[in-house]
Write an enzyme that holds these catalytic residues in place. Structure first.
Site, PDB file in Angstrom:
ATOM      1  N   GLY A  12       0.784  -1.237   0.000  1.00  0.00           N
ATOM      2  CA  GLY A  12       0.000   0.000   0.000  1.00  0.00           C
ATOM      3  C   GLY A  12       0.812   1.282   0.000  1.00  0.00           C
ATOM      4  O   GLY A  12       0.294   2.340   0.356  1.00  0.00           O
ATOM      5  N   SER A  13       2.081   1.216  -0.439  1.00  0.00           N
ATOM      6  CA  SER A  13       2.868   2.455  -0.430  1.00  0.00           C
ATOM      7  C   SER A  13       2.321   3.462  -1.443  1.00  0.00           C
ATOM      8  O   SER A  13       2.345   4.673  -1.206  1.00  0.00           O
ATOM      9  CB  SER A  13       4.351   2.175  -0.680  1.00  0.00           C
ATOM     10  OG  SER A  13       4.551   1.736  -1.998  1.00  0.00           O
ATOM     11  N   ASN A  14       1.808   2.982  -2.569  1.00  0.00           N
ATOM     12  CA  ASN A  14       1.182   3.913  -3.532  1.00  0.00           C
ATOM     13  C   ASN A  14      -0.096   4.503  -2.961  1.00  0.00           C
ATOM     14  O   ASN A  14      -0.371   5.687  -3.132  1.00  0.00           O
ATOM     15  CB  ASN A  14       0.889   3.199  -4.863  1.00  0.00           C
ATOM     16  CG  ASN A  14       2.109   3.144  -5.747  1.00  0.00           C
ATOM     17  OD1 ASN A  14       2.488   4.136  -6.348  1.00  0.00           O
ATOM     18  ND2 ASN A  14       2.750   1.978  -5.794  1.00  0.00           N
ATOM     19  N   MET A  88      -3.890  -7.201  -6.946  1.00  0.00           N
ATOM     20  CA  MET A  88      -3.375  -8.337  -7.689  1.00  0.00           C
ATOM     21  C   MET A  88      -4.465  -9.324  -8.137  1.00  0.00           C
ATOM     22  O   MET A  88      -4.218 -10.527  -8.246  1.00  0.00           O
ATOM     23  CB  MET A  88      -2.278  -9.044  -6.865  1.00  0.00           C
ATOM     24  CG  MET A  88      -1.123  -8.129  -6.484  1.00  0.00           C
ATOM     25  SD  MET A  88      -0.499  -7.061  -7.840  1.00  0.00           S
ATOM     26  CE  MET A  88       0.853  -8.059  -8.441  1.00  0.00           C
ATOM     27  N   ARG A  89      -5.641  -8.822  -8.419  1.00  0.00           N
ATOM     28  CA  ARG A  89      -6.723  -9.644  -8.980  1.00  0.00           C
ATOM     29  C   ARG A  89      -7.021  -9.153 -10.383  1.00  0.00           C
ATOM     30  O   ARG A  89      -6.918  -7.951 -10.647  1.00  0.00           O
ATOM     31  CB  ARG A  89      -8.000  -9.497  -8.155  1.00  0.00           C
ATOM     32  CG  ARG A  89      -7.852  -9.901  -6.707  1.00  0.00           C
ATOM     33  CD  ARG A  89      -8.033 -11.378  -6.534  1.00  0.00           C
ATOM     34  NE  ARG A  89      -7.919 -11.747  -5.132  1.00  0.00           N
ATOM     35  CZ  ARG A  89      -8.014 -12.990  -4.700  1.00  0.00           C
ATOM     36  NH1 ARG A  89      -8.214 -13.992  -5.545  1.00  0.00           N
ATOM     37  NH2 ARG A  89      -7.895 -13.247  -3.422  1.00  0.00           N
ATOM     38  N   ASN A 105      -4.716   1.959 -13.594  1.00  0.00           N
ATOM     39  CA  ASN A 105      -3.734   1.086 -12.940  1.00  0.00           C
ATOM     40  C   ASN A 105      -2.344   1.688 -13.083  1.00  0.00           C
ATOM     41  O   ASN A 105      -2.062   2.410 -14.031  1.00  0.00           O
ATOM     42  CB  ASN A 105      -3.758  -0.300 -13.595  1.00  0.00           C
ATOM     43  CG  ASN A 105      -2.830  -1.284 -12.883  1.00  0.00           C
ATOM     44  OD1 ASN A 105      -2.745  -1.287 -11.648  1.00  0.00           O
ATOM     45  ND2 ASN A 105      -2.129  -2.107 -13.644  1.00  0.00           N
ATOM     46  N   HIS A 107       1.646   0.322 -13.226  1.00  0.00           N
ATOM     47  CA  HIS A 107       2.417  -0.914 -13.415  1.00  0.00           C
ATOM     48  C   HIS A 107       3.911  -0.566 -13.450  1.00  0.00           C
ATOM     49  O   HIS A 107       4.307   0.389 -14.126  1.00  0.00           O
ATOM     50  CB  HIS A 107       1.982  -1.600 -14.711  1.00  0.00           C
ATOM     51  CG  HIS A 107       2.660  -2.913 -14.883  1.00  0.00           C
ATOM     52  ND1 HIS A 107       2.261  -4.056 -14.205  1.00  0.00           N
ATOM     53  CD2 HIS A 107       3.748  -3.264 -15.602  1.00  0.00           C
ATOM     54  CE1 HIS A 107       3.068  -5.041 -14.526  1.00  0.00           C
ATOM     55  NE2 HIS A 107       3.976  -4.588 -15.356  1.00  0.00           N
TER      56      HIS A 107
HETATM   57  C1  GAR Z   1       3.602  -1.327  -7.322  1.00  0.00           C
HETATM   58  O1  GAR Z   1       4.932  -1.348  -7.750  1.00  0.00           O
HETATM   59  C2  GAR Z   1       2.668  -1.440  -8.504  1.00  0.00           C
HETATM   60  O2  GAR Z   1       3.135  -0.812  -9.650  1.00  0.00           O
HETATM   61  C3  GAR Z   1       2.621  -2.939  -8.688  1.00  0.00           C
HETATM   62  O3  GAR Z   1       2.536  -3.444  -7.388  1.00  0.00           O
HETATM   63  C4  GAR Z   1       3.287  -2.588  -6.513  1.00  0.00           C
HETATM   64  C5  GAR Z   1       2.444  -2.301  -5.300  1.00  0.00           C
HETATM   65  O4  GAR Z   1       3.188  -1.633  -4.310  1.00  0.00           O
HETATM   66  N1  GAR Z   1       1.508  -3.340  -9.497  1.00  0.00           N
HETATM   67  C6  GAR Z   1       1.564  -4.336 -10.362  1.00  0.00           C
HETATM   68  O5  GAR Z   1       2.553  -5.030 -10.529  1.00  0.00           O
HETATM   69  C7  GAR Z   1       0.284  -4.548 -11.149  1.00  0.00           C
HETATM   70  N2  GAR Z   1       0.478  -5.446 -12.229  1.00  0.00           N
HETATM   71  P1  GAR Z   1       2.456  -0.921  -3.108  1.00  0.00           P
HETATM   72  O6  GAR Z   1       1.459  -1.929  -2.538  1.00  0.00           O
HETATM   73  O7  GAR Z   1       3.540  -0.608  -2.135  1.00  0.00           O
HETATM   74  O8  GAR Z   1       1.775   0.292  -3.638  1.00  0.00           O
END
Ligand code: GAR
Length: 185
Positions: A12-14, A88-89, A105, A107
């Site tokens: 959840g850092s984003n 991730m679903r 999204n 990525h």
């Molecule tokens: C992020 O790097 C995001 O881009 C990636 O998961 C990470 C989540 O980090 N998403 C994917 O790979 C989607 N295909 P976070 O939970 O710390 O935000």
């Protein structure tokens, strides 16, 4: 005033970067966090940020029921935009159709290269000299929707540093893009 809902499965850092950015903004709000994982660290972040949160588990991989619950939460808040942040679903075509043009999204690769999981490590191990991130609309495919923005940075000396820099780039970019999308709604 636009309303944003964030979907996250893990750290959840984003989500936190978006929440902090929007807190300082005072024009649009994060209405809620939805997670499919009871163990997601994003939940602890939502609690400390005082943002409403919902856990919607995919019991026995029942996507239809989980998506119905998520859709009703999203509708409750009159949501303008749904931001996937490490969710991730794979969303069903029906769900995407219901919210078409509203699901975004982020990525951690320069799509169409390295879709799916483990993208930073795969790009790094393939010897890429530039790595980066993509923000895109979500369609029925996996990481295939229309690209909104891409940003790249040079290869770092180690995978660990590279990963940190990619996440930093995500945190700087994603909130600003969501802000401008909400502004233009
Ligand atoms: C992020 O790097 C995001 O881009 C990636 O998961 C990470 C989540 O980090 N998403 C994917 O790979 C989607 N295909 P976070 O939970 O710390 O935000």
């Amino acid at each position: 005033m636009g309303s944003l809902i964030v979907l996250a499965s893990g750290n959840g850092s984003n989500f936190q970067a978006i929440a902090e950015y929007f807190n300082n903004l005072n024009t649009h709000t994060i209405s809620a966090l939805i997670t499919d994982q009871l163990s997601a660290y994003a939940l602890a972040r939502a609690k400390s940020l005082a943002i409403p949160y919902y856990v919607v588990p995919y019991f026995k991989k029942d996507r239809t029921t989980a998506e119905k619950i998520m859709a009703s939460i999203i509708s409750t808040y009159n949501t303008d935009l749904i931001a996937l942040a490490g969710f991730m679903r794979i969303l069903s075509p029906a769900f995407i159709h219901q919210f078409r043009g509203k699901i975004i999204n982020i990525h951690p690769s320069l799509l169409p290269s390295y879709p799916g999981t483990n993208s930073i490590a795969r790009a790094y191990e393939a010897g890429e000299s530039q790595l980066g991130i993509t923000v895109h609309y979500v369609d029925e495919g996996v990481d295939t929707g229309t690209i909104i923005i891409q940003k790249s940075i040079p290869r770092a000396p180690t995978l660990e540093i590279m990963t940190e820099r990619i996440h930093q780039l995500e945190h700087e970019t994603y909130p600003r893009i969501l802000h401008s999308l909400l502004d233009s709604q």
